[in-house]
Design a protein around this motif. Structure first.
Motif, short mmCIF file in Angstrom:
data_model
loop_
_atom_site.label_atom_id
_atom_site.label_comp_id
_atom_site.label_asym_id
_atom_site.label_seq_id
_atom_site.Cartn_x
_atom_site.Cartn_y
_atom_site.Cartn_z
N ALA A 72 0.85 -1.19 0.00
CA ALA A 72 0.00 0.00 0.00
C ALA A 72 0.89 1.24 0.00
O ALA A 72 0.66 2.18 -0.76
CB ALA A 72 -0.91 -0.01 1.21
N LEU A 73 1.90 1.25 0.83
CA LEU A 73 2.88 2.34 0.89
C LEU A 73 4.28 1.74 0.88
O LEU A 73 4.52 0.70 1.49
CB LEU A 73 2.69 3.17 2.16
CG LEU A 73 1.40 3.97 2.29
CD1 LEU A 73 1.31 4.61 3.67
CD2 LEU A 73 1.30 5.02 1.21
N ASN A 74 5.18 2.42 0.23
CA ASN A 74 6.57 1.97 0.19
C ASN A 74 7.31 2.66 1.34
O ASN A 74 7.65 3.84 1.24
CB ASN A 74 7.20 2.33 -1.16
CG ASN A 74 8.62 1.82 -1.27
OD1 ASN A 74 9.05 0.96 -0.49
ND2 ASN A 74 9.36 2.35 -2.21
N ILE A 75 7.50 1.94 2.43
CA ILE A 75 8.12 2.50 3.63
C ILE A 75 9.41 1.75 3.92
O ILE A 75 9.44 0.52 3.91
CB ILE A 75 7.17 2.38 4.84
CG1 ILE A 75 5.89 3.18 4.61
CG2 ILE A 75 7.87 2.81 6.12
CD1 ILE A 75 4.86 3.03 5.72
N LEU A 76 10.46 2.52 4.18
CA LEU A 76 11.70 1.95 4.69
C LEU A 76 11.69 2.17 6.20
O LEU A 76 11.65 3.31 6.67
CB LEU A 76 12.93 2.63 4.09
CG LEU A 76 14.27 2.23 4.73
CD1 LEU A 76 14.59 0.76 4.46
CD2 LEU A 76 15.39 3.14 4.24
N PHE A 77 11.68 1.08 6.95
CA PHE A 77 11.74 1.18 8.40
C PHE A 77 13.20 1.22 8.82
O PHE A 77 14.01 0.40 8.38
CB PHE A 77 11.04 -0.01 9.06
CG PHE A 77 9.55 0.02 8.87
CD1 PHE A 77 8.76 0.82 9.68
CD2 PHE A 77 8.96 -0.73 7.87
CE1 PHE A 77 7.38 0.86 9.50
CE2 PHE A 77 7.59 -0.69 7.68
CZ PHE A 77 6.79 0.11 8.49
N VAL A 78 13.53 2.19 9.66
CA VAL A 78 14.88 2.31 10.20
C VAL A 78 14.79 1.90 11.66
O VAL A 78 14.20 2.60 12.48
CB VAL A 78 15.44 3.74 10.05
CG1 VAL A 78 16.81 3.84 10.70
CG2 VAL A 78 15.47 4.15 8.58
N HIS A 79 15.35 0.74 11.95
CA HIS A 79 15.35 0.22 13.32
C HIS A 79 16.60 0.74 14.01
O HIS A 79 17.71 0.28 13.73
CB HIS A 79 15.30 -1.30 13.30
CG HIS A 79 15.40 -1.92 14.65
ND1 HIS A 79 16.07 -3.10 14.87
CD2 HIS A 79 14.93 -1.55 15.85
CE1 HIS A 79 16.01 -3.42 16.15
NE2 HIS A 79 15.32 -2.48 16.76
N LEU A 80 16.41 1.70 14.90
CA LEU A 80 17.53 2.23 15.68
C LEU A 80 17.72 1.30 16.87
O LEU A 80 16.88 1.23 17.76
CB LEU A 80 17.24 3.66 16.13
CG LEU A 80 17.08 4.67 14.99
CD1 LEU A 80 16.60 6.01 15.52
CD2 LEU A 80 18.38 4.82 14.22
N ASP A 81 18.82 0.58 16.85
CA ASP A 81 19.06 -0.50 17.80
C ASP A 81 20.20 -0.15 18.73
O ASP A 81 21.20 0.42 18.30
CB ASP A 81 19.40 -1.78 17.01
CG ASP A 81 19.53 -3.00 17.90
OD1 ASP A 81 18.74 -3.13 18.85
OD2 ASP A 81 20.43 -3.81 17.64
N ILE A 88 16.18 -1.37 7.59
CA ILE A 88 17.61 -1.43 7.90
C ILE A 88 17.73 -1.29 9.41
O ILE A 88 16.85 -0.74 10.06
CB ILE A 88 18.45 -0.33 7.19
CG1 ILE A 88 17.99 1.07 7.62
CG2 ILE A 88 18.40 -0.50 5.69
CD1 ILE A 88 18.92 2.20 7.16
N THR A 89 18.80 -1.82 9.96
CA THR A 89 19.09 -1.67 11.37
C THR A 89 20.34 -0.82 11.51
O THR A 89 21.35 -1.09 10.85
CB THR A 89 19.30 -3.05 12.04
OG1 THR A 89 18.09 -3.80 11.90
CG2 THR A 89 19.63 -2.90 13.52
N VAL A 90 20.25 0.21 12.34
CA VAL A 90 21.36 1.13 12.55
C VAL A 90 21.61 1.21 14.05
O VAL A 90 20.68 1.38 14.84
CB VAL A 90 21.02 2.54 11.99
CG1 VAL A 90 22.18 3.50 12.20
CG2 VAL A 90 20.66 2.46 10.51
N SER A 91 22.87 1.10 14.43
CA SER A 91 23.24 1.14 15.84
C SER A 91 23.21 2.57 16.37
O SER A 91 23.79 3.48 15.77
CB SER A 91 24.65 0.57 16.04
OG SER A 91 25.06 0.78 17.39
N VAL A 92 22.56 2.76 17.53
CA VAL A 92 22.55 4.07 18.17
C VAL A 92 23.88 4.35 18.88
O VAL A 92 24.06 5.45 19.41
CB VAL A 92 21.37 4.23 19.16
CG1 VAL A 92 20.05 4.14 18.44
CG2 VAL A 92 21.46 3.24 20.30
N GLU A 93 24.78 3.38 18.87
CA GLU A 93 26.09 3.60 19.48
C GLU A 93 27.00 4.42 18.56
O GLU A 93 28.05 4.89 18.99
CB GLU A 93 26.73 2.27 19.83
CG GLU A 93 25.95 1.54 20.93
CD GLU A 93 26.56 0.22 21.31
OE1 GLU A 93 27.33 0.19 22.29
OE2 GLU A 93 26.26 -0.78 20.63
#
Length: 158
Positions: A87-96, A136-141
């Motif tokens: 329905a929508l093209n969303i890139l989720f950014v998981h700040l881990d 994508i997963t991005v480190s908050v460190e």
């Protein structure tokens, strides 16, 4: 990026904000109407061909599916669709990152209704994104410039 920015916390109902301020975690029943409203905002922006960023603690796969597909995701109980069927093209950014780093940042935040005591419940609820979700997963460190560069590189490559 010059994109519209939305903070999902601004769209919580007064009842949800009161509940969180009292240290009571939200449940699915509390979150679904909020997520549907956020889907509607993203859908409106998409219809206007406007790119947007939504800061949102979409902790469960079902929540992310609602952001992509709206209320129909609840009825189908299926993960968010990808590609042409989405329905929508969303890139989720998981700040881990580790709970202690996130707790430290949360403690420094002023004027927000969510108390530090609710952080553990969010970690307990969290279902990190996985295939077939678009994420994508991005480190908050990492430093803020490193985080931004990593996100931007993915956005502009895709």
């Amino acid at each position: 990026l010059g994109w519209k920015f939305y903070d999902a916390d601004d769209y919580h109902s007064p009842e949800n904000k009161k509940k969180m301020a009292e240290g009571i975690p939200l449940n699915d029943e509390d979150r679904i109407p909020w997520l549907c409203a956020l889907h509607d905002i993203l859908k409106r922006e998409d219809s206007s061909r406007q790119d947007a960023i939504l800061a949102c603690s979409a902790l469960k796969m079902m929540y992310r599916s609602v952001l992509v597909s709206g209320a129909s995701a609840i009825e189908s109980n299926q993960p968010a669709q990808l590609g042409e069927n989405a329905a929508l093209n969303i890139l989720f950014v998981h700040l881990d990152g580790p709970i202690d780093i996130i707790a430290d940042r949360l403690e420094k935040r002023r004027g927000h209704f969510m108390p530090l005591e609710l952080l553990k419940s969010q970690f307990d609820t969290l279902e990190p994104p996985s295939a077939p979700e678009n994420f994508i997963t991005v480190s908050v460190e990492k430093s803020l410039p490193e985080i931004m560069l990593e996100i931007e590189s993915v956005i502009f490559q895709g």
